[in-house]
Design a protein around this motif. Structure first.
Motif, PDB file in Angstrom:
ATOM      1  N   ALA A  27     -29.297  58.631 -19.801  1.00  0.00           N
ATOM      2  CA  ALA A  27     -30.560  58.444 -19.085  1.00  0.00           C
ATOM      3  C   ALA A  27     -30.418  57.564 -17.858  1.00  0.00           C
ATOM      4  O   ALA A  27     -31.359  57.431 -17.076  1.00  0.00           O
ATOM      5  CB  ALA A  27     -31.601  57.839 -20.031  1.00  0.00           C
ATOM      6  N   THR A  28     -29.253  56.957 -17.673  1.00  0.00           N
ATOM      7  CA  THR A  28     -29.098  56.023 -16.566  1.00  0.00           C
ATOM      8  C   THR A  28     -29.026  56.751 -15.227  1.00  0.00           C
ATOM      9  O   THR A  28     -28.548  57.886 -15.141  1.00  0.00           O
ATOM     10  CB  THR A  28     -27.838  55.157 -16.739  1.00  0.00           C
ATOM     11  OG1 THR A  28     -27.806  54.181 -15.693  1.00  0.00           O
ATOM     12  CG2 THR A  28     -26.585  56.006 -16.662  1.00  0.00           C
ATOM     13  N   LEU A  29     -29.494  56.084 -14.201  1.00  0.00           N
ATOM     14  CA  LEU A  29     -29.362  56.580 -12.834  1.00  0.00           C
ATOM     15  C   LEU A  29     -28.567  55.597 -11.986  1.00  0.00           C
ATOM     16  O   LEU A  29     -28.659  55.612 -10.757  1.00  0.00           O
ATOM     17  CB  LEU A  29     -30.751  56.819 -12.223  1.00  0.00           C
ATOM     18  CG  LEU A  29     -31.572  57.952 -12.856  1.00  0.00           C
ATOM     19  CD1 LEU A  29     -32.962  58.019 -12.228  1.00  0.00           C
ATOM     20  CD2 LEU A  29     -30.870  59.299 -12.703  1.00  0.00           C
ATOM     21  N   GLU A  30     -27.772  54.779 -12.641  1.00  0.00           N
ATOM     22  CA  GLU A  30     -26.925  53.821 -11.931  1.00  0.00           C
ATOM     23  C   GLU A  30     -26.015  54.551 -10.941  1.00  0.00           C
ATOM     24  O   GLU A  30     -25.399  55.559 -11.273  1.00  0.00           O
ATOM     25  CB  GLU A  30     -26.059  53.037 -12.921  1.00  0.00           C
ATOM     26  CG  GLU A  30     -26.826  52.035 -13.773  1.00  0.00           C
ATOM     27  CD  GLU A  30     -27.280  50.807 -12.992  1.00  0.00           C
ATOM     28  OE1 GLU A  30     -26.765  50.584 -11.879  1.00  0.00           O
ATOM     29  OE2 GLU A  30     -28.149  50.081 -13.510  1.00  0.00           O
ATOM     30  N   GLY A  31     -25.964  54.025  -9.716  1.00  0.00           N
ATOM     31  CA  GLY A  31     -25.121  54.617  -8.701  1.00  0.00           C
ATOM     32  C   GLY A  31     -25.700  55.851  -8.044  1.00  0.00           C
ATOM     33  O   GLY A  31     -25.044  56.472  -7.198  1.00  0.00           O
ATOM     34  N   ARG A  32     -26.917  56.249  -8.405  1.00  0.00           N
ATOM     35  CA  ARG A  32     -27.557  57.434  -7.850  1.00  0.00           C
ATOM     36  C   ARG A  32     -28.598  57.036  -6.803  1.00  0.00           C
ATOM     37  O   ARG A  32     -29.287  56.025  -6.944  1.00  0.00           O
ATOM     38  CB  ARG A  32     -28.235  58.261  -8.941  1.00  0.00           C
ATOM     39  CG  ARG A  32     -27.303  58.728 -10.050  1.00  0.00           C
ATOM     40  CD  ARG A  32     -26.354  59.796  -9.544  1.00  0.00           C
ATOM     41  NE  ARG A  32     -25.683  60.485 -10.634  1.00  0.00           N
ATOM     42  CZ  ARG A  32     -24.494  60.168 -11.106  1.00  0.00           C
ATOM     43  NH1 ARG A  32     -23.833  59.130 -10.593  1.00  0.00           N
ATOM     44  NH2 ARG A  32     -23.945  60.852 -12.087  1.00  0.00           N
ATOM     45  N   THR A  33     -28.707  57.869  -5.777  1.00  0.00           N
ATOM     46  CA  THR A  33     -29.760  57.700  -4.775  1.00  0.00           C
ATOM     47  C   THR A  33     -30.805  58.781  -4.989  1.00  0.00           C
ATOM     48  O   THR A  33     -30.487  59.975  -5.020  1.00  0.00           O
ATOM     49  CB  THR A  33     -29.190  57.815  -3.349  1.00  0.00           C
ATOM     50  OG1 THR A  33     -28.259  56.763  -3.124  1.00  0.00           O
ATOM     51  CG2 THR A  33     -30.308  57.704  -2.309  1.00  0.00           C
ATOM     52  N   VAL A  34     -32.047  58.345  -5.155  1.00  0.00           N
ATOM     53  CA  VAL A  34     -33.174  59.258  -5.345  1.00  0.00           C
ATOM     54  C   VAL A  34     -34.028  59.240  -4.084  1.00  0.00           C
ATOM     55  O   VAL A  34     -34.483  58.173  -3.656  1.00  0.00           O
ATOM     56  CB  VAL A  34     -34.044  58.839  -6.553  1.00  0.00           C
ATOM     57  CG1 VAL A  34     -35.273  59.742  -6.658  1.00  0.00           C
ATOM     58  CG2 VAL A  34     -33.238  58.868  -7.843  1.00  0.00           C
TER      59      VAL A  34
END
Length: 242
Positions: free
Chosen positions: A4-11
């Motif tokens: 579920a993590t979005l670490e390191g992602r650009t939204v």
């Protein structure tokens, strides 16, 4: 690794200034993402609160602004096309300009943004596209013909690009909300007519809160949905069961 993590992602989140956008921005940020807010309205409060990491303001119905967005943020991992607008007119009173406006805001803005970002996602073999349609694109009511046409078109468009990019690491899905609480709808749902509608058509007995989409958005943006593409996820409290 937490799926579920979005670490390191650009939204990149369009329509970030609205009630749904503000809640989604905070949820994405809490999941570890760097959130870029896009809206025609001021986003300084969201930036100051830490709900978004960066922002750019302008009109996404203009290709020149889309070009500015891409120049400023050339690579994103998750694209959320949340910009939208509605109208309520009987067919006889719906002019070509009304239909054009619904298509421009609800379909063409997402089309332009997907065209700008999906190829780069495919080159990197990683990306998520989430287009926000509406349950009215699937289960319409009278007086929303132009809006329903635009939102249904968005679903067809998303399924097409989902097939185009399915083998290239990009998942393209639709989130189709039902009726949600918020400033735009407050007057109606506080009225007797609105309350009667809720009693008759909402199995849960209430319209959804603005944060009702946070969980579904996190699912579609994260690794939890890596094997989900071309899907329409309806979040409407059971409205469309009728």
């Amino acid at each position: 690794m937490n799926p579920a993590t979005l670490e390191g992602r650009t939204v990149l989140l369009t329509g970030a200034a609205g009630a749904v956008g503000q809640s989604a921005a905070a949820a994405f940020t809490a999941a570890g993402a760097k959130v870029v807010g896009v809206d025609r309205n001021d986003l300084s409060a969201l930036l100051a609160s830490g709900a978004i990491a960066d922002e750019i303001t302008g009109d996404l119905t203009r290709q020149s602004f889309v070009d500015r967005v891409v120049e400023a943020f050339p690579e994103v991992d998750v694209l959320v096309n949340n910009v939208g607008a509605g109208t309520s007119l009987v067919l006889a009173d719906t002019g070509d300009e009304d239909l054009d406006r619904m298509l421009e805001i609800n379909l063409r803005t997402a089309f332009r943004m997907c065209r700008a970002y999906a190829p780069g996602m495919a080159d990197r073999r990683r990306g998520k596209v989430i287009n926000l349609s509406s349950v009215l694109g699937l289960h319409p009511v009278p007086t929303v013909a132009a809006y329903a046409a635009a939102k249904a078109s968005l679903i067809g468009f998303t399924k097409s690009i989902a097939l185009e990019y399915a083998g290239r690491g990009v998942q393209c899905n639709v989130l189709a909300p039902g009726y949600l609480a918020g400033p735009k709808n407050a007057g109606y749902f506080d009225s007797e007519v609105g309350q009667s509608f809720v009693r008759r058509f909402m199995p849960t007995g209430a319209v959804g809160p603005a944060d009702a989409l946070d969980g579904p958005l996190l699912f579609l943006a994260s690794a939890m949905s890596d094997h989900v593409t071309g899907h329409v996820l309806v979040v409407d409290g059971g409205y469309s069961i009728w």
